[in-house]
Design an enzyme around this catalytic site. Structure first.
Site, PDB file in Angstrom:
ATOM      1  N   ASP A   1       0.816  -1.215   0.000  1.00 29.40           N
ATOM      2  CA  ASP A   1       0.000   0.000   0.000  1.00 29.40           C
ATOM      3  C   ASP A   1       0.849   1.265   0.000  1.00 29.40           C
ATOM      4  O   ASP A   1       1.984   1.267   0.483  1.00 29.40           O
ATOM      5  CB  ASP A   1      -0.932   0.029   1.215  1.00 29.40           C
ATOM      6  CG  ASP A   1      -0.164  -0.040   2.532  1.00 29.40           C
ATOM      7  OD1 ASP A   1       0.826  -0.788   2.595  1.00 29.40           O
ATOM      8  OD2 ASP A   1      -0.540   0.666   3.490  1.00 29.40           O
ATOM      9  N   GLU A   2       0.245   2.307  -0.531  1.00 35.17           N
ATOM     10  CA  GLU A   2       0.699   3.688  -0.359  1.00 35.17           C
ATOM     11  C   GLU A   2       2.161   3.922  -0.744  1.00 35.17           C
ATOM     12  O   GLU A   2       2.844   4.723  -0.113  1.00 35.17           O
ATOM     13  CB  GLU A   2       0.459   4.135   1.099  1.00 35.17           C
ATOM     14  CG  GLU A   2      -1.010   4.213   1.424  1.00 35.17           C
ATOM     15  CD  GLU A   2      -1.288   4.749   2.829  1.00 35.17           C
ATOM     16  OE1 GLU A   2      -2.239   5.533   2.957  1.00 35.17           O
ATOM     17  OE2 GLU A   2      -0.566   4.379   3.780  1.00 35.17           O
TER      18      GLU A   2
END
Ligand code: ACM
Length: 639
Positions: free
Chosen positions: A448-449
């Site tokens: 993620d991210e």
């Protein structure tokens, strides 16, 4: 402990700047005048424009760590205070937990001294007390079951059996199953009356066990009569859930006799709605000792959840002992003013650490397995890796420009580099140790991210992109994650990741399960692309989100406000087209720890929303009932 002699108060003025203004007042209550110092605070409302601060000089920031100097020559005598304000902020404050979470002073001789802080005060408006999170509720059938069973057709009795005990002729395994749930009840409610005994009791009622080939592994059926209780079950998990149901029925009837009863006759026929009924815990932002992790697993078992997703690493710490790289849990966990990792999220003058030694991990996994809870470990890569990069600087491309990109949380250059050969050597060894510790079929690798722009200033990464004929951060991320997936496949494990794993080309869909966290639509898109999905949307299932809009309600707000009623009513399957429903494997609560600085905040934010998600994971939609849930929830355990 010495009383703290300094206090930092913070207030929020919505009109004070493009994203409002934070005003701080530092009080000196010590015996001595204060001068020549620097002030540090940690706050998720971050300063992004160093020039937009009044009566202080901004010195540096690292994620939510902020350091300021007072005006030249400032001297604070005992009882005096210094006021400064900052208005170049990354976002508006919305709740009392959006101010300084901790603070300390660095004195002219280099000593760091603690500063007390208070929650953020709202200025220019009354901060109303938060509303009640649960109505009084009402029950139709007077049974204290949570999650509510799929089918119940039972009649309440007047009295209560004293205890339930194994009928004569029960197997040692059946007795052991009773012992297990009895011990669980005792850990959760040490002062409560035992629901079971192994010895028969004249005032009790026998349980007759029967294994059934017709029932699913997690399914069970109970038939009640005044003489005995018959418990049919599919596998060990079903037997445990049947016994947990019996323990809850007795416990509720004892603790709230005016509202709840034990069945005298009738049946319960029960099985879960979803196979994946998870709860995640972020132990990187805040550390939870082994005993707390085990207690949370006990709570999951009580609510018939079956997956503990253990978020073991993040920018702020790497908590899993890896014997091949011991600096991960020395350099990679300590946060403090003079440590390689700076204080964040409530840390002050004192260094803090904490990690799980492999022996502790084994004990936690065994504890969970005994309760039919699968532990899915997560190392969050390639992003969210500041702690690993601090522990092992050779993971970085030494030629990459510093601060060439920042994560959404404000960490510079925080992603493992797909073009550094050591990245893969490192991960091979980490996975070798992880698969020896965790029997789960799944390993979660985050994904993620990763900030758009990551690696673009790394000469090694640019070379790799050229050789591979790819361009951009997410194509490179996909290249990296495909290699990670090969490592897991070689070890017989399936890849789990957050929804961004699918970016830039993603990884193969076979044996891949992705968690849709950004919003519910993402889950449907992933299913359409062929991925299996677990629904964890922040808007309903992130337990760090505030539970009301009120200023005094603690928690985060970036995904909105999730009232317990909203979390309970949310139907993750909602918009899934019929043909994609089989890809939706279940639901999961996520306990992100940025705001969980105390046990009080943990319990306030996690409960009653955790049992609300447990009921959404177990109970068929047609049987969900918010008012019944609200009546039963106060009986549940907390950490
Ligand atoms: C996430 O909340 N970044 C998975």
């Amino acid at each position: 402990m010495q009383p703290v002699s300094y206090r930092l108060e913070s207030a929020w003025q919505p009109e004070g700047g493009p994203k409002g203004r934070l005003t701080f007042v530092l009080f000196n209550l010590s015996e001595l005048p204060l001068s020549g110092f620097r002030l540090v605070y940690t706050s998720l409302t971050r300063v992004v424009d160093p020039a937009a601060c009044q009566n202080a000089t901004f010195l540096r920031r690292n994620a939510n760590f902020h350091e300021f100097a007072p005006p030249e020559g400032l001297v604070l005598a005992r009882g005096e205070s210094w006021t400064f304000s900052v208005s170049g902020l990354n976002r508006e404050a919305r709740h009392c937990t959006d101010g300084a979470k901790s603070a300390y002073l660095t004195l002219s001789d280099g000593r760091h001294v603690p500063v007390a802080v208070s929650d953020l005060r709202l200025e220019g408006a009354t901060s109303e007390p938060p509303p009640a999170r649960l109505p009084e509720g009402r029950v139709g059938l007077p049974f204290a079951l949570q999650p509510w069973p799929a089918k119940i057709d039972a009649v309440a009795g007047e009295g209560l059996p004293d205890v339930l005990f194994p009928a004569a002729g029960s197997s040692a395994e059946d007795m052991e199953a009773i012992d297990n749930v009895l011990a669980l009840h005792h850990r959760l409610f040490p002062a409560g009356h035992a629901p079971f005994s192994l010895a028969p009791s004249g005032q009790g009622r026998p349980i007759v066990f029967a294994k059934s080939g017709e029932l699913g592994g997690e399914a069970y059926r109970l038939a009640f009569s005044g003489r005995e209780i018959r418990l049919e079950y599919g596998q060990a998990a079903g037997r445990q859930y049947g016994l947990t149901t019996l323990a809850q029925l007795l416990d509720g009837a004892r603790r709230h006799a005016a509202r709840f009863r034990f069945p005298a006759a009738g049946t319960i026929a029960d099985q879960p709605r979803y196979g994946w009924r998870g709860c995640h815990l972020d132990v990187a932002r805040q550390f939870y000792p082994t005993a707390d992790v085990m207690r949370l697993i006990d709570i999951l078992a009580w609510f018939k959840l079956n997956v503990f997703h253990w978020h073991l690493t993040d920018d702020e710490a790497w908590r899993l002992e890896i014997k091949a790289f011991l600096t991960l849990t020395t350099l990679g966990v300590m946060r403090g003013p003079d440590e390689p990792l700076l204080p964040q999220l409530g840390n002050g003058a004192a260094p803090v650490g904490g990690f799980y030694a492999q022996e502790e991990v084994k004990a936690i996994v065994a504890h969970a397995a005994a309760l039919n809870v699968e532990v899915v470990p997560e190392i969050d890569i390639p992003g969210h890796s500041t702690a690993a990069l601090v522990a092992l600087p050779e993971l970085a491309d030494g030629q990459e420009a510093p601060e060439s990109y920042h994560s959404v949380q404000g960490y510079p250059n925080n992603a493992l580099n797909p073009a550094v050969p050591f990245t893969y050597e490192f991960l091979e060894k980490v996975f070798d140790e992880m698969v020896a510790l965790f029997p789960s079929r799944y390993v979660h690798v985050g994904g993620d991210e990763v900030a758009n722009g990551s690696w673009l200033a790394s000469p090694l990464a640019r070379k790799l992109m050229e050789v591979q004929g790819i361009s951009g951060t997410f194509a490179l991320q996909s290249h990296f994650l495909k290699k990670v997936k090969q490592m897991l496949t070689a070890r017989g494990r399936k890849l789990v990741g957050w929804n961004e794993v699918a970016h830039g080309g993603g990884v193969g869909t076979e044996d891949t399960l992705l968690m849709a966290w950004e919003n519910p639509r993402v889950g449907i898109e992933l299913a359409r692309e062929g991925y299996d999905v677990v629904m964890t949307p922040g808007q309903a299932y992130y337990l760090d989100m505030a539970q009301a809009d009120a200023w005094q309600e603690p928690g985060a707000s970036w995904a909105g406000t999730a009232t317990p009623e909203h979390t309970y009513a949310y139907e993750a399957e909602g918009e899934f087209p019929e043909e994609l429903k089989s890809r939706m494997k279940g639901v999961q609560a996520c306990i992100w720890s940025e705001h969980f600085l105390s046990r009080d905040y943990f319990n306030r934010l996690v409960f009653p929303r955790l049992p609300a998600i447990a009921e959404a994971a177990w109970t068929p939609k047609a049987q969900k009932d918010w008012l019944r849930f609200a009546a039963i929830a106060p009986l549940g355990p907390m950490l």
